[in-house]
Design a protein around this motif. Sequence first.
Motif, PDB file in Angstrom:
ATOM      1  N   ALA A 295      -0.826   3.851   2.704  1.00  0.00           N
ATOM      2  CA  ALA A 295      -2.160   4.643   2.156  1.00  0.00           C
ATOM      3  C   ALA A 295      -1.454   4.966   0.496  1.00  0.00           C
ATOM      4  O   ALA A 295      -2.832   5.350   0.018  1.00  0.00           O
ATOM      5  CB  ALA A 295      -1.875   5.695   3.339  1.00  0.00           C
ATOM      6  N   GLU A 296      -0.612   5.672  -0.169  1.00  0.00           N
ATOM      7  CA  GLU A 296      -0.325   6.062  -1.119  1.00  0.00           C
ATOM      8  C   GLU A 296      -0.929   5.380  -2.170  1.00  0.00           C
ATOM      9  O   GLU A 296      -1.898   6.011  -3.081  1.00  0.00           O
ATOM     10  CB  GLU A 296       1.451   6.499  -0.628  1.00  0.00           C
ATOM     11  N   ALA A 297      -0.276   3.733  -1.876  1.00  0.00           N
ATOM     12  CA  ALA A 297      -0.345   2.690  -2.637  1.00  0.00           C
ATOM     13  C   ALA A 297      -2.065   2.050  -2.821  1.00  0.00           C
ATOM     14  O   ALA A 297      -2.845   2.296  -4.029  1.00  0.00           O
ATOM     15  CB  ALA A 297       0.021   1.593  -2.557  1.00  0.00           C
ATOM     16  N   THR A 298      -2.880   2.820  -1.554  1.00  0.00           N
ATOM     17  CA  THR A 298      -4.047   2.227  -1.835  1.00  0.00           C
ATOM     18  C   THR A 298      -4.680   3.041  -3.116  1.00  0.00           C
ATOM     19  O   THR A 298      -5.878   2.613  -3.399  1.00  0.00           O
ATOM     20  CB  THR A 298      -4.973   2.244  -0.095  1.00  0.00           C
TER      21      THR A 298
END
Length: 61
Positions: A5-8
Amino acid sequence: MAAHAEATFWYVMPSLPMFLLIPALLRNGAGFWIALPAGCALTIALYSLMAWIGPRFGLPL
């Protein structure tokens, strides 16, 4: 899942300005075939910048 989710989030951020640039160019008289590559070039430039700057701020891209 948290890492995904953070990388997205960090990979979506550089693409958002394209959705502002293309309509702005089209509304100001630029043709579609000028606006589209300009939006793509902006996105590529911002992704490159993110890939270069991200790790310097601890973002594991």
